[in-house]
Design a protein around this motif. Structure first.
Motif, PDB file in Angstrom:
ATOM      1  N   GLU A 107       0.844  -1.200   0.000  1.00 20.37           N
ATOM      2  CA  GLU A 107       0.000   0.000   0.000  1.00 20.37           C
ATOM      3  C   GLU A 107       0.875   1.244   0.000  1.00 20.37           C
ATOM      4  O   GLU A 107       0.978   1.952   0.979  1.00 20.37           O
ATOM      5  CB  GLU A 107      -0.931  -0.011   1.212  1.00 20.37           C
ATOM      6  N   GLY A 108       1.518   1.508  -1.124  1.00 20.61           N
ATOM      7  CA  GLY A 108       2.347   2.678  -1.250  1.00 20.61           C
ATOM      8  C   GLY A 108       3.727   2.473  -0.654  1.00 20.61           C
ATOM      9  O   GLY A 108       4.079   1.408  -0.166  1.00 20.61           O
ATOM     10  N   ILE A 109       4.520   3.548  -0.720  1.00 22.99           N
ATOM     11  CA  ILE A 109       5.868   3.549  -0.166  1.00 22.99           C
ATOM     12  C   ILE A 109       5.799   4.139   1.236  1.00 22.99           C
ATOM     13  O   ILE A 109       5.210   5.198   1.438  1.00 22.99           O
ATOM     14  CB  ILE A 109       6.818   4.381  -1.039  1.00 22.99           C
ATOM     15  N   ASN A 110       6.398   3.457   2.187  1.00 23.01           N
ATOM     16  CA  ASN A 110       6.285   3.861   3.588  1.00 23.01           C
ATOM     17  C   ASN A 110       7.635   4.218   4.174  1.00 23.01           C
ATOM     18  O   ASN A 110       8.597   3.465   4.034  1.00 23.01           O
ATOM     19  CB  ASN A 110       5.670   2.728   4.405  1.00 23.01           C
ATOM     20  N   LEU A 111       7.685   5.380   4.803  1.00 28.98           N
ATOM     21  CA  LEU A 111       8.909   5.879   5.415  1.00 28.98           C
ATOM     22  C   LEU A 111       8.666   6.074   6.903  1.00 28.98           C
ATOM     23  O   LEU A 111       7.764   6.813   7.300  1.00 28.98           O
ATOM     24  CB  LEU A 111       9.303   7.205   4.759  1.00 28.98           C
ATOM     25  N   LEU A 112       9.434   5.386   7.761  1.00 31.67           N
ATOM     26  CA  LEU A 112       9.338   5.545   9.210  1.00 31.67           C
ATOM     27  C   LEU A 112      10.534   6.354   9.684  1.00 31.67           C
ATOM     28  O   LEU A 112      11.689   5.978   9.435  1.00 31.67           O
ATOM     29  CB  LEU A 112       9.320   4.186   9.919  1.00 31.67           C
ATOM     30  N   LEU A 113      10.257   7.452  10.359  1.00 31.57           N
ATOM     31  CA  LEU A 113      11.309   8.362  10.807  1.00 31.57           C
ATOM     32  C   LEU A 113      11.276   8.577  12.309  1.00 31.57           C
ATOM     33  O   LEU A 113      10.208   8.596  12.926  1.00 31.57           O
ATOM     34  CB  LEU A 113      11.145   9.736  10.138  1.00 31.57           C
ATOM     35  N   LYS A 114      12.462   8.781  12.888  1.00 28.28           N
ATOM     36  CA  LYS A 114      12.570   9.258  14.262  1.00 28.28           C
ATOM     37  C   LYS A 114      12.464  10.780  14.242  1.00 28.28           C
ATOM     38  O   LYS A 114      13.132  11.434  13.436  1.00 28.28           O
ATOM     39  CB  LYS A 114      13.916   8.852  14.871  1.00 28.28           C
ATOM     40  N   VAL A 115      11.647  11.352  15.101  1.00 25.63           N
ATOM     41  CA  VAL A 115      11.534  12.805  15.180  1.00 25.63           C
ATOM     42  C   VAL A 115      11.652  13.238  16.626  1.00 25.63           C
ATOM     43  O   VAL A 115      11.408  12.470  17.551  1.00 25.63           O
ATOM     44  CB  VAL A 115      10.207  13.324  14.568  1.00 25.63           C
ATOM     45  N   ASP A 116      12.032  14.486  16.811  1.00 29.25           N
ATOM     46  CA  ASP A 116      12.320  15.006  18.144  1.00 29.25           C
ATOM     47  C   ASP A 116      11.552  16.307  18.334  1.00 29.25           C
ATOM     48  O   ASP A 116      11.567  17.182  17.468  1.00 29.25           O
ATOM     49  CB  ASP A 116      13.826  15.251  18.274  1.00 29.25           C
ATOM     50  N   HIS A 117      10.894  16.454  19.478  1.00 26.79           N
ATOM     51  CA  HIS A 117      10.134  17.683  19.766  1.00 26.79           C
ATOM     52  C   HIS A 117      11.001  18.925  19.593  1.00 26.79           C
ATOM     53  O   HIS A 117      10.536  19.971  19.149  1.00 26.79           O
ATOM     54  CB  HIS A 117       9.607  17.665  21.201  1.00 26.79           C
ATOM     55  N   ASP A 118      12.269  18.819  19.983  1.00 21.56           N
ATOM     56  CA  ASP A 118      13.124  19.998  20.020  1.00 21.56           C
ATOM     57  C   ASP A 118      13.846  20.261  18.709  1.00 21.56           C
ATOM     58  O   ASP A 118      14.461  21.289  18.539  1.00 21.56           O
ATOM     59  CB  ASP A 118      14.160  19.860  21.145  1.00 21.56           C
ATOM     60  N   ARG A 119      13.799  19.300  17.788  1.00 22.38           N
ATOM     61  CA  ARG A 119      14.521  19.472  16.530  1.00 22.38           C
ATOM     62  C   ARG A 119      13.605  19.452  15.308  1.00 22.38           C
ATOM     63  O   ARG A 119      14.059  19.630  14.199  1.00 22.38           O
ATOM     64  CB  ARG A 119      15.584  18.384  16.385  1.00 22.38           C
ATOM     65  N   HIS A 120      12.343  19.159  15.515  1.00 20.31           N
ATOM     66  CA  HIS A 120      11.431  19.047  14.390  1.00 20.31           C
ATOM     67  C   HIS A 120      10.159  19.842  14.672  1.00 20.31           C
ATOM     68  O   HIS A 120       9.799  20.083  15.817  1.00 20.31           O
ATOM     69  CB  HIS A 120      11.041  17.589  14.130  1.00 20.31           C
ATOM     70  N   SER A 121       9.504  20.204  13.595  1.00 20.35           N
ATOM     71  CA  SER A 121       8.184  20.808  13.699  1.00 20.35           C
ATOM     72  C   SER A 121       7.303  20.151  12.654  1.00 20.35           C
ATOM     73  O   SER A 121       7.782  19.441  11.768  1.00 20.35           O
ATOM     74  CB  SER A 121       8.251  22.323  13.444  1.00 20.35           C
ATOM     75  N   ILE A 122       6.018  20.387  12.745  1.00 21.01           N
ATOM     76  CA  ILE A 122       5.114  19.832  11.753  1.00 21.01           C
ATOM     77  C   ILE A 122       5.443  20.384  10.377  1.00 21.01           C
ATOM     78  O   ILE A 122       5.352  19.683   9.362  1.00 21.01           O
ATOM     79  CB  ILE A 122       3.650  20.137  12.128  1.00 21.01           C
ATOM     80  N   SER A 123       5.872  21.653  10.319  1.00 26.54           N
ATOM     81  CA  SER A 123       6.254  22.228   9.028  1.00 26.54           C
ATOM     82  C   SER A 123       7.406  21.464   8.411  1.00 26.54           C
ATOM     83  O   SER A 123       7.478  21.293   7.190  1.00 26.54           O
ATOM     84  CB  SER A 123       6.635  23.703   9.195  1.00 26.54           C
ATOM     85  N   ASN A 124       8.368  21.012   9.244  1.00 29.54           N
ATOM     86  CA  ASN A 124       9.482  20.231   8.709  1.00 29.54           C
ATOM     87  C   ASN A 124       8.980  19.037   7.922  1.00 29.54           C
ATOM     88  O   ASN A 124       9.454  18.746   6.814  1.00 29.54           O
ATOM     89  CB  ASN A 124      10.357  19.699   9.851  1.00 29.54           C
ATOM     90  N   ILE A 125       8.030  18.321   8.521  1.00 31.51           N
ATOM     91  CA  ILE A 125       7.507  17.113   7.882  1.00 31.51           C
ATOM     92  C   ILE A 125       6.786  17.475   6.596  1.00 31.51           C
ATOM     93  O   ILE A 125       6.977  16.843   5.555  1.00 31.51           O
ATOM     94  CB  ILE A 125       6.582  16.359   8.852  1.00 31.51           C
ATOM     95  N   ASP A 126       5.946  18.498   6.647  1.00 30.23           N
ATOM     96  CA  ASP A 126       5.217  18.916   5.452  1.00 30.23           C
ATOM     97  C   ASP A 126       6.162  19.347   4.333  1.00 30.23           C
ATOM     98  O   ASP A 126       5.978  18.984   3.170  1.00 30.23           O
ATOM     99  CB  ASP A 126       4.262  20.064   5.781  1.00 30.23           C
ATOM    100  N   ILE A 127       7.190  20.128   4.690  1.00 28.44           N
ATOM    101  CA  ILE A 127       8.149  20.599   3.689  1.00 28.44           C
ATOM    102  C   ILE A 127       8.920  19.425   3.094  1.00 28.44           C
ATOM    103  O   ILE A 127       9.129  19.349   1.881  1.00 28.44           O
ATOM    104  CB  ILE A 127       9.117  21.630   4.317  1.00 28.44           C
ATOM    105  N   MET A 128       9.344  18.503   3.951  1.00 25.35           N
ATOM    106  CA  MET A 128      10.086  17.334   3.484  1.00 25.35           C
ATOM    107  C   MET A 128       9.244  16.498   2.521  1.00 25.35           C
ATOM    108  O   MET A 128       9.708  16.087   1.454  1.00 25.35           O
ATOM    109  CB  MET A 128      10.528  16.478   4.660  1.00 25.35           C
ATOM    110  N   ILE A 129       7.980  16.254   2.893  1.00 25.61           N
ATOM    111  CA  ILE A 129       7.088  15.469   2.035  1.00 25.61           C
ATOM    112  C   ILE A 129       6.896  16.169   0.689  1.00 25.61           C
ATOM    113  O   ILE A 129       6.935  15.534  -0.367  1.00 25.61           O
ATOM    114  CB  ILE A 129       5.729  15.249   2.726  1.00 25.61           C
TER     115      ILE A 129
END
Length: 433
Positions: A107-129
């Motif tokens: 069901e599609g390509i799946n990417l599992l990532l470690k994220v950190d409250h202090d180093r990531h934001s929701i915008s980071n994920i959206d921009i990366m995607i």
């Protein structure tokens, strides 16, 4: 059940494996029971204090692409598409943050990532995607000028507080697919209902952490930290704000946070400064100045000069039409502006030069073990010079021990924040009185 099983087998055989060129990224092939290495990877991430996000990339018109391709070339098309994913992910994502990349259940390509409250934001994920999908689409067209893959993406965080990591991964995967397919609200998942309930009931809790004057050790200000309902999936701010953003309710959620902040300031009669995070998306909303003015009228007696809006440096301000104008209006009203996570975001020093903030908050990634790293201390000195040019105060975040605090003292850093001084407390009104 047998038909469904055979369909899944056929789908998995069609997509096959994805092999990444990065040796540090582990690949787990598709299967019908999650293998222990994947569960161990997620477990290790949790134990290290990270969150884990499942991102699903679905090729919406995959069948059309196959039908437009001659039978003997279909296998090559699939291999090229998979190769694009592995190449682009390798370019856009830090390999240390990747747990796995695979075609889970076909069901599609799946990417599992470690994220950190202090180093990531929701915008980071959206921009990366966005970067990954746009790059794949562009490169695919170069290979097949007459064809165009339509890629949809969605993501969800893996729930920590559960007896089964396996079940949590499966649930997050299912939710991410729902987000990617943009189903109706009632069909996406229970998260949509949960975020609606939180917003309707204003069920947000604010923690408070003091900001300390380095020279005197006195409390100069407080930062308020948002949490969803305790013990629920959305207690984590990353999950809370990601669901709100993907379901179009981010602005409403942030306005609730701001109202809760003003409620607590008024109830506690706090006279110290208060810092509160606000995304550029909300700060750039055309309604923001008038809405914050209405809140101030509702909670009379609170001076805007007491409030500092923290703009996360990792969040992009590019293309936000009303952002710069709103910042000017907020400053005229008396509010202060801080740039958060300096030194960790994509926008680097350009955000500081554009906003010219009153306060620069240095990210904990730069402060961590700074007493043992002369390069980090040199970087700190450089940011202090930037702050001096901009006329900004400096707050160092994430201070965990005495040795780190001593480095701040000898470099004349203005303010500091971290567990070395005090952990976030549950009841702001008890601290502030």
């Amino acid at each position: 059940m047998g038909c469904r099983y055979m369909k899944m087998v056929k789908s998995v055989m069609q997509w096959g494996k994805i092999f990444l060129p990065l040796s540090s990224i582990r690949y787990f092939p598709p299967q019908f029971t999650l293998r222990n290495p994947l569960i161990e990877g997620v477990t290790d991430a949790f134990e290290a204090g990270h969150e884990v996000v499942v991102i699903v990339f679905k090729i919406r018109n995959r069948q059309d692409l196959m039908e437009q391709t001659e039978a003997h070339l279909q296998s090559k098309l699939i291999k090229n598409l998979k190769r694009l994913f592995q190449t682009v992910v390798g370019q856009e994502v830090n390999s240390k943050e990747v747990i796995t990349l695979h075609d889970y259940f076909g069901e599609g390509i799946n990417l599992l990532l470690k994220v950190d409250h202090d180093r990531h934001s929701i915008s980071n994920i959206d921009i990366m995607i966005k970067k990954i999908t746009e790059k794949i689409e562009q490169d695919f067209i170069k290979l097949y000028p007459s064809q165009y893959p339509i890629i949809e993406a969605g993501y969800m965080f893996v729930e920590k507080h559960t007896y089964s990591i396996h079940d949590s991964i499966v649930a997050a995967h299912r939710h991410a697919i729902g987000m990617a397919e943009k189903r109706k609200q009632s069909e996406i998942n229970e998260m949509v209902l949960a975020i609606n309930k939180i917003i309707n009931q204003k069920a947000i809790t604010l923690l408070a952490q003091p900001i300390i004057d380095v020279s005197t050790n006195e409390i100069r200000a407080w930062e308020l930290l948002s949490r969803g309902p305790k013990g629920t999936v959305l207690e984590s701010p990353l999950q809370l704000f990601s669901v709100a953003r993907q379901t179009g309710r981010l602005y409403e959620l942030e306005m609730i946070v701001l109202e809760k902040m003003l409620q607590q300031v008024k109830a506690s009669r706090c006279r110290q400064d208060v810092f509160v995070n606000c995304t550029p998306i909300s700060l750039g909303n055309i309604r923001f100045p008038s809405d914050i003015k209405s809140l101030l009228q509702k909670y009379r007696g609170i001076s805007p000069k007491q409030i500092t809006f923290e703009v996360t440096e990792q969040d992009s301000i590019e293309g936000l039409k009303n952002f710069a104008y709103n910042i000017k209006v907020l400053r005229l009203m008396g509010f202060k502006i801080a740039v958060d996570d300096t030194g960790a975001g994509y926008s680097s020093l350009s955000t500081i030069s554009e906003i010219m903030p009153d306060i620069i908050k240095i990210d904990r990634s730069l402060i961590e073990n700074i007493d043992k790293n002369s390069v980090k201390e040199s970087m700190l000195k450089g940011l202090l010079l930037v702050a001096k040019e901009a006329g900004s105060l400096v707050v160092a975040e994430g201070i965990e021990n005495k040795e780190e605090a001593l480095v701040l003292t000898r470099n004349n850093v203005d303010l500091a924040q971290g567990n070395f001084y005090a952990r976030p407390a549950m009841f702001f009104e008890e601290i502030a009185t």
